[in-house]
Design a protein around this motif. Structure first.
Motif, PDB file in Angstrom:
ATOM      1  N   SER A  48       0.804  -1.214   0.000  1.00  0.00           N
ATOM      2  CA  SER A  48       0.000   0.000   0.000  1.00  0.00           C
ATOM      3  C   SER A  48       0.842   1.271   0.000  1.00  0.00           C
ATOM      4  N   PHE A  49       0.164   2.385  -0.201  1.00  0.00           N
ATOM      5  CA  PHE A  49       0.784   3.708  -0.145  1.00  0.00           C
ATOM      6  C   PHE A  49       1.188   4.017   1.299  1.00  0.00           C
ATOM      7  N   SER A  50       2.372   4.598   1.474  1.00  0.00           N
ATOM      8  CA  SER A  50       2.774   5.028   2.816  1.00  0.00           C
ATOM      9  C   SER A  50       3.743   6.194   2.694  1.00  0.00           C
ATOM     10  N   TYR A  51       3.721   7.066   3.678  1.00  0.00           N
ATOM     11  CA  TYR A  51       4.658   8.189   3.708  1.00  0.00           C
ATOM     12  C   TYR A  51       5.113   8.433   5.134  1.00  0.00           C
ATOM     13  N   LYS A  52       6.410   8.211   5.381  1.00  0.00           N
ATOM     14  CA  LYS A  52       6.993   8.470   6.690  1.00  0.00           C
ATOM     15  C   LYS A  52       7.622   9.859   6.656  1.00  0.00           C
ATOM     16  N   ARG A 112      -2.587  10.739  -4.252  1.00  0.00           N
ATOM     17  CA  ARG A 112      -2.015  11.112  -2.949  1.00  0.00           C
ATOM     18  C   ARG A 112      -0.511  11.310  -3.063  1.00  0.00           C
ATOM     19  N   ALA A 113       0.144  10.462  -3.852  1.00  0.00           N
ATOM     20  CA  ALA A 113       1.593  10.581  -4.029  1.00  0.00           C
ATOM     21  C   ALA A 113       1.936  11.870  -4.769  1.00  0.00           C
ATOM     22  N   ILE A 114       1.180  12.164  -5.805  1.00  0.00           N
ATOM     23  CA  ILE A 114       1.432  13.372  -6.594  1.00  0.00           C
ATOM     24  C   ILE A 114       1.233  14.619  -5.734  1.00  0.00           C
ATOM     25  N   LYS A 115       0.185  14.637  -4.933  1.00  0.00           N
ATOM     26  CA  LYS A 115      -0.077  15.790  -4.064  1.00  0.00           C
ATOM     27  C   LYS A 115       1.003  15.948  -3.008  1.00  0.00           C
ATOM     28  N   ASN A 134      -4.946   9.105 -12.756  1.00  0.00           N
ATOM     29  CA  ASN A 134      -3.867   8.180 -13.120  1.00  0.00           C
ATOM     30  C   ASN A 134      -3.804   8.003 -14.631  1.00  0.00           C
ATOM     31  N   MET A 135      -4.976   7.831 -15.256  1.00  0.00           N
ATOM     32  CA  MET A 135      -5.031   7.616 -16.703  1.00  0.00           C
ATOM     33  C   MET A 135      -4.575   8.869 -17.446  1.00  0.00           C
TER      34      MET A 135
END
Length: 424
Positions: free
Chosen positions: A44-48, A75-78, A414-415
């Motif tokens: 999954s997505f995660s950000y530490k 979420r990653a792009i933001k 994404n597309m």
């Protein structure tokens, strides 16, 4: 400076690229920069936030433990947008590397790339022996496109890699040689717990009187480990106490164990399996000599690690190793099985020679510190930031419209993001 390192591999996954990125992050932070990492996660997505490490979901490739990602969560792009990066530095051509190119174009951020892997040597994992020639041509085309047409500056770790681009691929751009950094202090004898090392030796059934030759790395065809096993049959005839310790794991483990049995070397060749990253220095401390016969490296990081551990090195003559050690200074190069056997025998019989090579090795290894690595790379960052001809400043960034218009959902964005990248 705010720097983004994009890579498909990062600790706890360990290989040469992962270590290189980790060392660069450490060195840049020591220089006072803010360094963020974007890499792949198991699920999954995660950000530490405290570590500045963002992981996006990846899927297994079927090649070792590598994972690639093709979906770039909004979420990653933001999150990346909030970092306000000054420069992006990619360490992979595909997967996260593609994501980095999208982000670079979308937010008008200059992009530096380091070429770590000689992909032509790994084609057989995909083709399984079929269409190898055509596949290598495709790899050549993709490498040339991704490492020349879509970046601002190109870094390679050795002269061998530079010659690939200049002589074979005929690129016109500058190609900067910057060897990857190694935290050699981890391997220095004074930082090793001798009791813990001795326990490993005991667990593996290695005697104090044994003459131990070490290999550390992936157990795979391109590492040419079968050469050492076949040659060791002659080594033990001259040095009955010689033992070859192989530390690592990979697709060729079963075949090499069978080869060992075929050569009746079961008592002389020891397979330790994969070792945790923090335990690796202890294995170097056990050996008398480090040996490698791989010809597919872009830089001999394990050779630098061995030198940092004060161990003599014997390495097959290859430009990747010639760039980090000198014959008869930190160790010896060999080209044939006969030379391999002769050099090990020479080192076994001459303790003073082993000591001289070890002392020189520690001094040489110190040149590859993370700080030295980071200082050299930072000069490239400054160059690309100050370059008025930055290719991204010439482009009308269609990707920015995605955020202005918005998407109906994450899948829509994404597309759209992929469409922007594909049309580049």
């Amino acid at each position: 400076m705010r720097i983004g390192l994009f890579t498909d591999v990062y600790p706890p996954f360990i290989n040469g690229v992962s270590t290189s990125v980790l060392m660069l992050k450490k060195g840049l932070e020591e220089l006072g920069h803010e360094v963020y990492v974007v890499t792949v996660n198991n699920e999954s997505f995660s950000y530490k936030k405290e570590e500045r490490v963002l992981r996006v979901p990846g899927v297994p490739t079927g090649i070792f433990d590598y994972r690639l990602t093709s979906i770039y969560p909004i979420r990653a792009i933001k999150t990346i947008k909030k970092w306000k990066l000054d420069v992006i530095h990619t360490h992979t051509e595909f997967g996260i590397g593609s994501f980095a190119r999208l982000i670079s174009k979308q937010f008008n951020i200059p992009l530096v790339h380091t070429y770590h892997t000689m992909y032509e040597e790994y084609v057989h994992y995909i083709t399984k022996g079929y269409f190898n020639s055509a596949s290598k041509k495709l790899v050549e085309y993709l490498t040339l496109f991704l490492c020349d047409k879509t970046i601002d500056e190109l870094i390679v770790p050795t002269k061998k890699a530079k010659e690939l681009f200049k002589e074979k691929y005929k690129v016109k751009r500058d190609v900067h040689i910057i060897p990857s950094g190694v935290d050699t202090s981890r391997f220095h004898p004074k930082n090793i717990d001798i009791k813990e090392s001795e326990q490993i030796k005991k667990d593996l059934g290695i005697k104090r009187s044994d003459f131990l030759v070490l290999y550390v790395g992936r157990i795979a065809q391109e590492k040419n480990i079968d050469f050492q096993i076949n040659a060791f049959k002659k080594v033990v005839k001259k040095i009955p106490k010689a033992r070859l310790l192989i530390v690592g794991d990979g697709p060729d483990m079963k075949d090499l164990i069978e080869l060992t049995h075929k050569n009746k070397l079961d008592k002389s060749v020891i397979f330790a399996g994969r070792a945790p990253w923090e335990e690796i220095p202890k294995y170097y401390s056990l050996c008398d000599v480090f040996a490698t016969s791989s010809t597919t490296e872009t830089q001999g990081l394990t050779v630098i690690e061995a030198m940092g551990a004060a161990k003599p090195v014997i390495a097959i003559r290859d430009e990747s190793f010639e760039g980090v050690m000198t014959n008869d200074k930190e160790g010896f190069f060999f080209e044939t099985e006969k030379e391999y056997v002769e050099q090990l025998t020479k080192l076994y019989n001459d303790k003073k020679l082993r000591k001289r090579l070890s002392e020189a090795g520690i001094k040489t290894a110190a040149k590859y510190s993370p700080l030295t690595y980071a200082k050299s790379v930072y000069k490239i960052y400054e160059k690309v930031i100050n370059k008025d001809t930055n290719i991204f400043k010439k482009t009308i960034h269609k990707a920015e419209k995605i955020f202005k218009k918005g998407g109906k959902n994450e899948e829509d964005i994404n597309m759209q993001s992929k469409d922007v990248f594909n049309k580049r």
